[in-house]
Design a protein around this motif. Structure first.
Motif, mmCIF file in Angstrom:
data_model
loop_
_atom_site.group_PDB
_atom_site.id
_atom_site.type_symbol
_atom_site.label_atom_id
_atom_site.label_comp_id
_atom_site.label_asym_id
_atom_site.label_seq_id
_atom_site.Cartn_x
_atom_site.Cartn_y
_atom_site.Cartn_z
ATOM 1 N N THR A 181 3.098 1.373 0.453
ATOM 2 C CA THR A 181 3.404 0.557 -0.858
ATOM 3 C C THR A 181 5.005 0.013 -0.905
ATOM 4 O O THR A 181 4.923 -0.268 0.177
ATOM 5 N N TYR A 182 5.381 -0.271 -1.785
ATOM 6 C CA TYR A 182 6.570 -1.328 -1.815
ATOM 7 C C TYR A 182 7.351 -1.412 -3.070
ATOM 8 O O TYR A 182 6.488 -0.685 -4.209
ATOM 9 N N PHE B 43 7.451 12.406 -1.682
ATOM 10 C CA PHE B 43 8.656 12.015 -0.833
ATOM 11 C C PHE B 43 8.525 11.042 -0.193
ATOM 12 O O PHE B 43 7.634 10.320 -0.478
ATOM 13 N N GLY B 44 9.757 9.587 0.228
ATOM 14 C CA GLY B 44 9.191 9.043 0.491
ATOM 15 C C GLY B 44 9.252 9.094 2.256
ATOM 16 O O GLY B 44 9.623 10.015 2.458
ATOM 17 N N ASP B 45 9.428 8.012 2.731
ATOM 18 C CA ASP B 45 9.120 8.168 4.096
ATOM 19 C C ASP B 45 10.359 8.361 4.795
ATOM 20 O O ASP B 45 10.644 9.083 5.797
ATOM 21 N N GLY B 46 11.399 8.053 4.271
ATOM 22 C CA GLY B 46 12.824 8.475 4.792
ATOM 23 C C GLY B 46 12.905 10.400 5.286
ATOM 24 O O GLY B 46 13.955 10.502 5.815
ATOM 25 N N ASN C 17 7.047 3.634 1.558
ATOM 26 C CA ASN C 17 7.134 2.161 0.934
ATOM 27 C C ASN C 17 8.787 1.123 1.986
ATOM 28 O O ASN C 17 8.790 -0.369 1.563
ATOM 29 N N GLY C 18 8.491 1.935 3.403
ATOM 30 C CA GLY C 18 8.850 0.790 4.344
ATOM 31 C C GLY C 18 10.183 0.549 4.114
ATOM 32 O O GLY C 18 10.915 0.572 5.823
#
Length: 323
Positions: free
Chosen positions: A239-240, A145-148, A176-177
């Protein structure tokens, strides 16, 4: 770092990373032509954390992804034909042409599905782990899952339940920021997502998401812990993503600078791993080019297969539905 990875596994890592990059390069081109409908979310730049994590699993372990969904099943070892056919909405797709880019699943490799609903895969992964325990199986569940997603209620609910019940889950945050165009710093005061693990009484680990071996080792430790019955781990891979949230949007939203993207491109995970394979691990140029060519050939085969496949039959609209 204590590197103890078999040569065959190193080659497989590079194979899967190359397949993800080649698959998504092709998907972007096809999407730009209008042949793939709807939004397309790519994981260019995130291949190392995907493959490193998946390589720490067994084939029968579970994996749950998110809307950035092509990389995850490829990282778990899924065949490319059914994935590409799904993107083109063909009957031979892994979901019969009904899922599309954001909803891929391949149970044959333990890929339980991707979802466009942010954070919703977290309780699914916990449920899969609970199901494995109830069946007396020692399967582990890996959730991307993403940071959001860490601002969603499902994150708290899923991680807390897994922690309390000591479920065999590895929660992997692909930090990924950005959540679409919103910087992480504007929605949370916690600099490192891994620090949130302390609230649930579980380990939290930060790893360089551009280093496939580092991710593999961290996730392998978490997998072994989970398989011993010691409960979940929260892993944060820094990551990015090189492309926008969704590709071919046709406009510059201005939330990232060209300089920022350029700096991250200097740490392209495929380039970093390729250099390491040819140096530290003594892979020849011929070895590496063979892997890269095979990945491109496999993607071209998948595209050809998808284009020649039939569209879903009308009667299939009534299958896989509950009412």
């Amino acid at each position: 770092m204590n590197v103890n990875v078999a040569r065959a596994d190193l080659a497989e890592m590079y194979t899967r990373m190359s397949r993800i990059r080649a698959f998504e390069d092709a998907a972007m081109a096809i999407h730009a032509s209008g042949e793939i409908m709807g939004p397309l979310h790519t994981s260019h730049g995130q291949e190392a954390e995907i493959v490193g994590a998946c390589m720490a699993l067994r084939l029968d372990d579970y994996m749950v992804g998110n809307h950035r969904s092509h990389g995850h099943p490829i990282g778990k070892g899924a065949a490319l034909r059914g994935l590409m056919a799904e993107l083109l909405a063909k009957s031979t797709g892994v979901c019969g042409g009904k899922g599309g880019s954001m909803h891929l699943a391949d149970f044959s490799v333990g890929s339980l599905g991707e979802t466009s609903i942010v954070g919703s895969g977290i309780p699914v992964a916990a449920g899969a782990a609970l199901g494995a325990r109830m069946q007396g199986l020692d399967r582990v569940s890996l959730c991307f899952f993403g940071d959001g997603a860490t601002s969603e209620g499902a994150f708290h609910e899923g991680v807390n339940m897994a922690a309390v019940w000591h479920l065999p889950v590895v929660f992997l945050c692909e930090n990924n920021g950005y959540g679409i165009t919103t910087a992480l710093s504007s929605v949370t005061l916690v600099t490192d997502i891994a620090n949130k693990a302390a609230a649930y009484g579980i380990p939290g680990v930060i790893v360089d998401g551009q280093d496939v071996i580092a991710v593999y080792e961290v996730v392998m430790t978490a997998v072994q812990r989970a398989r011993r019955g010691e409960g979940p781990t929260l892993v944060e891979a820094k990551t990015y993503r090189y492309e926008d949230h969704a590709v071919n949007m046709g406009r510059n939203l201005g939330y990232r600078s060209d300089e920022e993207i350029a700096e991250w491109r200097k740490r392209d995970p495929l380039h970093l791993f390729r250099a390491r394979l040819s140096g530290e691990f003594d892979f020849s140029e011929e070895d590496l080019e063979k892997i890269e060519r095979a990945a491109i050939d496999a993607v071209e085969d998948a595209v050809d297969f998808a284009r020649k496949s039939p569209a879903p039959f009308a009667q299939s609209a009534f299958t896989d539905v509950f009412a």
